[in-house]
Design a protein around this motif. Structure first.
Motif: not given
Length: 98
Positions: A1-2, A30-32, A36-38, A56-57
């Motif tokens: 999910m982004r 909780v990303a890993s 989840v991509q932030t 992340e971006e």
């Protein structure tokens, strides 16, 4: 999910920076596990800060595109208004589809 977070407040907006820092930190935790991509969205020219390091971006997006001028632009606008042409995608929509 982004998950995209918009940093559109003024540089001195302290409460907003604390909120965004906490949100990006929680999402990073909780990303890993959750995949989840932030993504941090910000206006052009905003200097690097601690928020950029938490996402992340980082995308710099124009807040508005310059309006096209001339007869071709007026014709296109009239066709869009009459639903004969689809409206152009927003700058954010184009970036997210890329």
């Amino acid at each position: 999910m982004r998950v995209a977070v918009a940093d559109l407040g003024k540089a001195g907006w302290t409460a907003g920076e604390h909120y965004l820092r906490n949100l990006l930190t929680a999402l990073g935790a909780v990303a890993s596990q959750e995949g989840v991509q932030t993504l941090l969205l910000r206006p052009p020219g905003r200097g690097g800060d601690s928020l950029a390091g938490l996402a992340e971006e980082v995308w710099e997006l124009p807040l508005a595109e310059p309006a096209p001028t001339g007869a071709a632009a007026r014709l296109r606008a009239a066709l869009v208004a009459r639903r004969l042409l689809p409206p152009p995608p927003s700058p954010l929509g184009r970036r997210l589809r890329a």
